[in-house]
Design a protein around this motif. Structure first.
Motif, PDB file in Angstrom:
ATOM      1  N   ASN A   1      -4.514  62.431  41.469  1.00 16.49           N
ATOM      2  CA  ASN A   1      -4.521  61.624  40.246  1.00 16.49           C
ATOM      3  C   ASN A   1      -5.824  60.825  40.200  1.00 16.49           C
ATOM      4  N   PRO A   2      -6.859  61.390  39.615  1.00 16.36           N
ATOM      5  CA  PRO A   2      -8.158  60.704  39.587  1.00 16.36           C
ATOM      6  C   PRO A   2      -8.145  59.422  38.768  1.00 16.36           C
ATOM      7  N   GLU A   3      -7.113  59.214  37.936  1.00 20.75           N
ATOM      8  CA  GLU A   3      -7.041  57.995  37.123  1.00 20.75           C
ATOM      9  C   GLU A   3      -6.572  56.789  37.936  1.00 20.75           C
ATOM     10  N   PHE A   4      -5.979  57.042  39.116  1.00 20.97           N
ATOM     11  CA  PHE A   4      -5.532  55.924  39.943  1.00 20.97           C
ATOM     12  C   PHE A   4      -6.741  55.211  40.541  1.00 20.97           C
ATOM     13  N   LYS A   5      -6.811  53.898  40.362  1.00 23.05           N
ATOM     14  CA  LYS A   5      -7.935  53.118  40.877  1.00 23.05           C
ATOM     15  C   LYS A   5      -7.547  52.273  42.081  1.00 23.05           C
ATOM     16  N   ASN A   6      -6.425  51.556  41.974  1.00 22.86           N
ATOM     17  CA  ASN A   6      -6.050  50.662  43.063  1.00 22.86           C
ATOM     18  C   ASN A   6      -4.650  50.117  42.806  1.00 22.86           C
TER      19      ASN A   6
END
Length: 459
Positions: free
Chosen positions: A104-109
């Motif tokens: 999931n590349p949209e997950f940041k933190n």
């Protein structure tokens, strides 16, 4: 199994989470982790025909564990067992799920601790915590007293429930928050049998954080009066009518759809009728809506959201202008902004969501009865069980409870009447807002007059 009294002890969970953290820190593949535990002590009584049908008490507790690996891969597991073997099992299962999950590349933190947390007041009532079944029976007696009314009840049912809930949140970024809350709910559903031979139904409910704020007499009388008015129903001709919305209608027909449409997840997926209207006029100047999580003693009052981020008041609509959306850390990360503290969870085993806190709508200058007196012929709209299309904002639904207004007075109840309007049009058609406001669950709302809406009567 751990003693259930420990489920409401912050020190117990602090020790448990520290023990789990030490285990998780040994695995290189885990980039972030989060633990969310909730404990609940619930009492429920259901009744029919003036007799208690079922009564039970239940204590429950559980923990959800989220593990985040490289590229946003996530594994989530949960347990209601805090034993060492159960903890080892959910860690093992979570790691497996994390490894095989989709990137999931949209997950940041995960959420990070807020600089300031506002302490909130009166969200826990020990009187609710100590209720016994005998006391509850006395509390609900006004519902049973409806059997003494002049028109005998055809049916009577409902339930009473009370809950004490504690929440504990901990993550690898340093979040460490806990809170204890209470709630109590009563509802009444009745039907009366008139001369026509057809039953008329009525219902009412109230939910509060404190037992002292619960008015069972009011709930009982409202349910009876709704059913009583429905004994004499009429059809109306299809046409455009001015519509006076009761606070109940304002809460569920106007305010609740806004709170769902400003969910940033829905906005980001192009599933909201408000998604393209940020910082635009969507309503009249007299229309303001605030989300305030710090009002003492209210249902949705909290110092932090379900990720442990500090809550804060925000203006949703300011003099008709849409000003903000609801975010959790994931949806905020997609846009490169900070979350505004609206993460939610329905259960320790559920995935992260988004929801509102206390919703406060602006007041007007006229009393609601003065607004009513100025309507020569119109519709008093109280409740519909239907929901709008949250993508388009279109609404067409049955007015379950509503009445005809004639010469400034509420007269006969409506039979099979439909209301149709787009919500963006409804916001622009707000003509008058009452001075009085009342609480409907977590919403503090007035009476509102719409200049017109299409009402379809039965042919």
């Amino acid at each position: 199994m751990t003693n259930k009294l420990l489920f409401f002890n912050p020190d117990y969970f602090a020790s448990l989470f520290e023990k789990i953290s030490k285990k998780l820190d040994k695995y290189n593949g885990i980039k972030h982790y989060e633990m969310y535990s909730s404990s609940n002590k619930q009492t429920t009584i259901s009744y029919e025909e003036g007799f208690i049908k079922k009564a039970f008490k239940k204590n429950s507790s559980g923990m959800g564990l989220r593990l985040i690996g490289l590229n946003g891969k996530e594994g989530m597991t949960f347990t209601s067992d805090y034993s060492d073997s159960a903890i080892e099992r959910i860690i093992k299962d979570g790691r497996i799920m994390m490894r095989v999950s989709t990137e999931n590349p949209e997950f940041k933190n995960l959420a990070i601790p807020s600089k300031n947390y506002n302490s909130v007041e009166d969200i826990y009532d020990p009187e609710i915590d100590n209720l016994n079944l005998e006391e509850i029976k006395d509390i609900i007696n006004p519902i049973f007293d409806l059997k003494k009314k002049e028109i005998a009840l055809h049916s009577l049912s409902g339930n009473f429930s009370s809950s004490i809930q504690s929440v504990y949140i901990f993550n690898s970024n340093g979040i460490n928050q806990n809170e204890k809350k209470s709630s109590v709910n009563i509802n009444s559903e009745i039907s009366l049998l008139g001369n026509s031979g057809f039953p008329s139904s009525g219902f009412s409910w109230q939910s509060e954080s404190h037992l002292k704020d619960l008015s069972v007499e009011n709930v009982a009388e409202k349910s009876y009066q709704m059913a009583y008015r429905g004994l004499d129903k009429i059809s109306v001709e299809t046409g455009k009518y001015p519509v006076l919305l009761s606070p109940l209608a304002v809460a569920f027909f106007l305010v609740d759809p806004i709170s769902k449409a400003i969910n940033s997840e829905a906005v980001q997926h192009k599933m909201s009728f408000l998604g393209d209207h940020l910082n635009e006029d969507i309503g009249v100047k007299s229309f303001t809506l605030i989300d305030d999580p710090h009002i003492p003693g209210k249902l949705s009052t909290s110092s932090f959201d379900c990720e442990g981020v500090a809550t804060k008041p925000i203006k949703i609509i300011d003099k008709g202008v849409l000003k903000d959306f609801y975010y959790n850390s994931f949806t905020a990360g997609i846009e490169g902004i900070e979350t505004n503290g609206h993460a939610s969870r329905s259960h320790y085993s559920s995935t992260l969501g988004i929801s509102n806190h206390n919703l406060i709508m602006s007041e007007g200058k006229e009393k609601w009865e003065e607004i009513l007196s100025g309507i020569k012929k119109g519709i008093y709209f109280d409740y519909t069980g239907d929901s709008p299309n949250y993508v388009s904002g279109d609404f067409s639904g049955l007015i379950l409870t509503g009445s005809l207004i004639e010469d400034g007075k509420i007269t006969k109840s409506l039979s099979e009447a439909l209301i149709g309007i787009n919500l963006l049009d409804a916001f622009k058609k707000i003509e008058t807002i009452s001075k009085e406001r009342i609480w409907i669950d977590e919403a503090y709302v007035p009476w509102v007059k719409l200049s017109e809406a299409t009402i379809s009567g039965r042919k």
